[in-house]
Design a protein around this motif. Structure first.
Motif, PDB file in Angstrom:
ATOM      1  N   CYS A  96     -60.020 -26.822 -32.070  1.00  0.00           N
ATOM      2  CA  CYS A  96     -60.835 -27.384 -31.218  1.00  0.00           C
ATOM      3  C   CYS A  96     -61.027 -26.835 -30.139  1.00  0.00           C
ATOM      4  O   CYS A  96     -60.120 -26.416 -29.426  1.00  0.00           O
ATOM      5  N   ALA A  97     -62.174 -26.532 -29.633  1.00  0.00           N
ATOM      6  CA  ALA A  97     -62.347 -25.892 -28.347  1.00  0.00           C
ATOM      7  C   ALA A  97     -63.042 -26.576 -27.266  1.00  0.00           C
ATOM      8  O   ALA A  97     -64.004 -27.585 -27.602  1.00  0.00           O
ATOM      9  N   ALA A  98     -62.454 -26.568 -26.304  1.00  0.00           N
ATOM     10  CA  ALA A  98     -62.942 -27.364 -25.177  1.00  0.00           C
ATOM     11  C   ALA A  98     -63.789 -26.423 -24.351  1.00  0.00           C
ATOM     12  O   ALA A  98     -63.462 -25.248 -24.082  1.00  0.00           O
ATOM     13  N   SER A  99     -64.903 -27.075 -23.827  1.00  0.00           N
ATOM     14  CA  SER A  99     -65.774 -26.069 -22.993  1.00  0.00           C
ATOM     15  C   SER A  99     -66.446 -26.968 -21.769  1.00  0.00           C
ATOM     16  O   SER A  99     -66.521 -28.243 -21.825  1.00  0.00           O
ATOM     17  N   GLY A 100     -66.977 -26.387 -20.961  1.00  0.00           N
ATOM     18  CA  GLY A 100     -67.747 -27.130 -19.876  1.00  0.00           C
ATOM     19  C   GLY A 100     -67.051 -26.661 -18.331  1.00  0.00           C
ATOM     20  O   GLY A 100     -66.324 -25.838 -18.466  1.00  0.00           O
ATOM     21  N   SER A 101     -67.154 -27.799 -17.589  1.00  0.00           N
ATOM     22  CA  SER A 101     -66.578 -27.454 -16.235  1.00  0.00           C
ATOM     23  C   SER A 101     -64.871 -27.811 -16.031  1.00  0.00           C
ATOM     24  O   SER A 101     -64.749 -28.920 -15.763  1.00  0.00           O
ATOM     25  N   ILE A 102     -64.310 -27.022 -16.679  1.00  0.00           N
ATOM     26  CA  ILE A 102     -63.163 -27.209 -16.952  1.00  0.00           C
ATOM     27  C   ILE A 102     -62.141 -26.371 -15.853  1.00  0.00           C
ATOM     28  O   ILE A 102     -62.399 -25.358 -15.537  1.00  0.00           O
ATOM     29  N   PHE A 103     -61.165 -27.395 -15.145  1.00  0.00           N
ATOM     30  CA  PHE A 103     -60.357 -26.350 -13.907  1.00  0.00           C
ATOM     31  C   PHE A 103     -58.927 -26.323 -14.621  1.00  0.00           C
ATOM     32  O   PHE A 103     -58.398 -25.118 -14.415  1.00  0.00           O
ATOM     33  N   ASP A 104     -58.586 -27.174 -15.442  1.00  0.00           N
ATOM     34  CA  ASP A 104     -57.339 -27.253 -15.938  1.00  0.00           C
ATOM     35  C   ASP A 104     -57.132 -27.993 -17.127  1.00  0.00           C
ATOM     36  O   ASP A 104     -57.763 -29.050 -17.156  1.00  0.00           O
ATOM     37  N   ILE A 105     -56.122 -27.813 -17.932  1.00  0.00           N
ATOM     38  CA  ILE A 105     -55.949 -28.458 -19.307  1.00  0.00           C
ATOM     39  C   ILE A 105     -54.476 -28.849 -19.425  1.00  0.00           C
ATOM     40  O   ILE A 105     -53.654 -28.019 -19.458  1.00  0.00           O
ATOM     41  N   ASP A 106     -54.171 -30.095 -19.633  1.00  0.00           N
ATOM     42  CA  ASP A 106     -52.590 -30.574 -19.658  1.00  0.00           C
ATOM     43  C   ASP A 106     -52.327 -30.598 -21.179  1.00  0.00           C
ATOM     44  O   ASP A 106     -52.364 -29.718 -21.816  1.00  0.00           O
ATOM     45  N   VAL A 107     -52.228 -31.885 -21.608  1.00  0.00           N
ATOM     46  CA  VAL A 107     -51.886 -31.956 -23.104  1.00  0.00           C
ATOM     47  C   VAL A 107     -53.141 -31.727 -23.868  1.00  0.00           C
ATOM     48  O   VAL A 107     -54.074 -32.321 -23.536  1.00  0.00           O
ATOM     49  N   MET A 108     -52.616 -31.161 -25.050  1.00  0.00           N
ATOM     50  CA  MET A 108     -53.951 -31.108 -26.188  1.00  0.00           C
ATOM     51  C   MET A 108     -53.145 -31.819 -27.402  1.00  0.00           C
ATOM     52  O   MET A 108     -51.870 -31.628 -27.690  1.00  0.00           O
ATOM     53  N   GLY A 109     -54.271 -32.243 -28.418  1.00  0.00           N
ATOM     54  CA  GLY A 109     -53.564 -32.834 -29.564  1.00  0.00           C
ATOM     55  C   GLY A 109     -54.349 -33.189 -30.512  1.00  0.00           C
ATOM     56  O   GLY A 109     -55.597 -32.991 -30.433  1.00  0.00           O
ATOM     57  N   TRP A 110     -53.975 -33.770 -31.777  1.00  0.00           N
ATOM     58  CA  TRP A 110     -54.525 -34.139 -32.928  1.00  0.00           C
ATOM     59  C   TRP A 110     -54.155 -35.731 -33.214  1.00  0.00           C
ATOM     60  O   TRP A 110     -52.948 -35.880 -33.243  1.00  0.00           O
ATOM     61  N   TYR A 111     -55.296 -36.358 -33.380  1.00  0.00           N
ATOM     62  CA  TYR A 111     -54.946 -37.735 -33.901  1.00  0.00           C
ATOM     63  C   TYR A 111     -55.740 -38.054 -35.303  1.00  0.00           C
ATOM     64  O   TYR A 111     -56.759 -37.204 -35.464  1.00  0.00           O
ATOM     65  N   ARG A 112     -55.339 -38.736 -35.927  1.00  0.00           N
ATOM     66  CA  ARG A 112     -56.221 -39.285 -37.424  1.00  0.00           C
ATOM     67  C   ARG A 112     -56.220 -40.696 -37.539  1.00  0.00           C
ATOM     68  O   ARG A 112     -55.604 -41.238 -37.152  1.00  0.00           O
ATOM     69  N   GLN A 113     -57.423 -40.807 -38.263  1.00  0.00           N
ATOM     70  CA  GLN A 113     -57.664 -42.317 -38.651  1.00  0.00           C
ATOM     71  C   GLN A 113     -58.240 -42.260 -40.147  1.00  0.00           C
ATOM     72  O   GLN A 113     -59.093 -41.911 -40.413  1.00  0.00           O
ATOM     73  N   ALA A 114     -57.267 -43.238 -40.986  1.00  0.00           N
ATOM     74  CA  ALA A 114     -57.762 -43.288 -42.217  1.00  0.00           C
ATOM     75  C   ALA A 114     -58.372 -44.709 -42.219  1.00  0.00           C
ATOM     76  O   ALA A 114     -58.332 -45.511 -41.601  1.00  0.00           O
ATOM     77  N   PRO A 115     -59.258 -44.631 -43.489  1.00  0.00           N
ATOM     78  CA  PRO A 115     -59.972 -46.056 -43.455  1.00  0.00           C
ATOM     79  C   PRO A 115     -59.085 -47.172 -43.622  1.00  0.00           C
ATOM     80  O   PRO A 115     -58.117 -47.282 -44.224  1.00  0.00           O
ATOM     81  N   GLY A 116     -59.284 -48.333 -42.798  1.00  0.00           N
ATOM     82  CA  GLY A 116     -58.769 -49.617 -42.682  1.00  0.00           C
ATOM     83  C   GLY A 116     -57.240 -49.252 -41.904  1.00  0.00           C
ATOM     84  O   GLY A 116     -56.630 -50.294 -41.843  1.00  0.00           O
ATOM     85  N   LYS A 117     -57.049 -48.219 -41.202  1.00  0.00           N
ATOM     86  CA  LYS A 117     -55.801 -47.964 -40.497  1.00  0.00           C
ATOM     87  C   LYS A 117     -56.231 -47.634 -39.206  1.00  0.00           C
ATOM     88  O   LYS A 117     -57.410 -47.124 -38.862  1.00  0.00           O
ATOM     89  N   GLN A 118     -55.242 -47.806 -38.276  1.00  0.00           N
ATOM     90  CA  GLN A 118     -55.094 -47.333 -36.792  1.00  0.00           C
ATOM     91  C   GLN A 118     -55.251 -45.857 -36.504  1.00  0.00           C
ATOM     92  O   GLN A 118     -54.646 -45.256 -37.526  1.00  0.00           O
ATOM     93  N   ARG A 119     -55.865 -45.340 -35.569  1.00  0.00           N
ATOM     94  CA  ARG A 119     -55.700 -44.127 -35.242  1.00  0.00           C
ATOM     95  C   ARG A 119     -54.239 -43.669 -34.846  1.00  0.00           C
ATOM     96  O   ARG A 119     -53.554 -44.542 -34.237  1.00  0.00           O
ATOM     97  N   GLU A 120     -53.772 -42.646 -35.306  1.00  0.00           N
ATOM     98  CA  GLU A 120     -52.249 -42.307 -35.062  1.00  0.00           C
ATOM     99  C   GLU A 120     -52.103 -41.025 -34.569  1.00  0.00           C
ATOM    100  O   GLU A 120     -53.013 -39.957 -34.911  1.00  0.00           O
ATOM    101  N   LEU A 121     -51.004 -40.703 -33.779  1.00  0.00           N
ATOM    102  CA  LEU A 121     -50.958 -39.214 -33.562  1.00  0.00           C
ATOM    103  C   LEU A 121     -50.403 -38.469 -34.438  1.00  0.00           C
ATOM    104  O   LEU A 121     -49.685 -38.889 -35.317  1.00  0.00           O
ATOM    105  N   VAL A 122     -50.962 -37.298 -34.672  1.00  0.00           N
ATOM    106  CA  VAL A 122     -50.377 -36.464 -35.666  1.00  0.00           C
ATOM    107  C   VAL A 122     -49.365 -35.235 -34.912  1.00  0.00           C
ATOM    108  O   VAL A 122     -48.316 -35.172 -35.437  1.00  0.00           O
ATOM    109  N   ALA A 123     -50.097 -34.594 -33.944  1.00  0.00           N
ATOM    110  CA  ALA A 123     -49.156 -33.585 -33.150  1.00  0.00           C
ATOM    111  C   ALA A 123     -49.819 -33.393 -31.800  1.00  0.00           C
ATOM    112  O   ALA A 123     -51.143 -33.654 -31.685  1.00  0.00           O
TER     113      ALA A 123
END
Length: 120
Positions: A22-49
């Motif tokens: 996952c690449a961030a682009s644009g007018s970026i001065f700083d980035i704090d936390v980055m991460g991945w979430y996932r959502q399976a059909p019929g389930k809530q989005r959950e933190l992966v890492a």
């Protein structure tokens, strides 16, 4: 403006591996936390890492020991190496980042999602 673009999803057999980017682009001065979430059909989005600017990581219990998150701050990119994939890992995976822009200050951004399907 700031945007996150994911890549690397696909179809893989159980026990296989995939690497998401996952690449961030644009007018970026700083980035704090980055991460991945996932959502399976019929389930809530959950933190992966997630990974902080300082390199501290957190993982969902279901992926500990199988998934590894990393980031390349010079490239504003976060990775998720997924090994020993299971059918229950099948989901739409979203990239997340907390980004500081000179125009908007700190804001949370999401990618469009990349599909991961684990099936024989």
């Amino acid at each position: 403006q700031v945007q996150l673009v994911e890549s690397g999803g696909g179809l893989v057999q159980p026990g296989g591996s995939l690497r998401l980017s996952c690449a961030a682009s644009g007018s970026i001065f700083d980035i704090d936390v980055m991460g991945w979430y996932r959502q399976a059909p019929g389930k809530q989005r959950e933190l992966v890492a997630r990974i902080t600017k300082g390199g501290s990581t957190n993982y969902a219990d279901s992926v500990k020991g199988r998934f590894t998150i990393s980031r390349d701050s010079a490239k504003n990119t976060v990775y998720l190496q997924m090994n020993s994939l299971k059918p229950e890992d099948t989901a739409l995976y979203y990239c997340y980042a907390r980004i500081y822009s000179m125009t908007t200050g700190w804001q949370d951004y999401w990618g469009q999602g990349t599909q991961v399907t684990v099936s024989s």
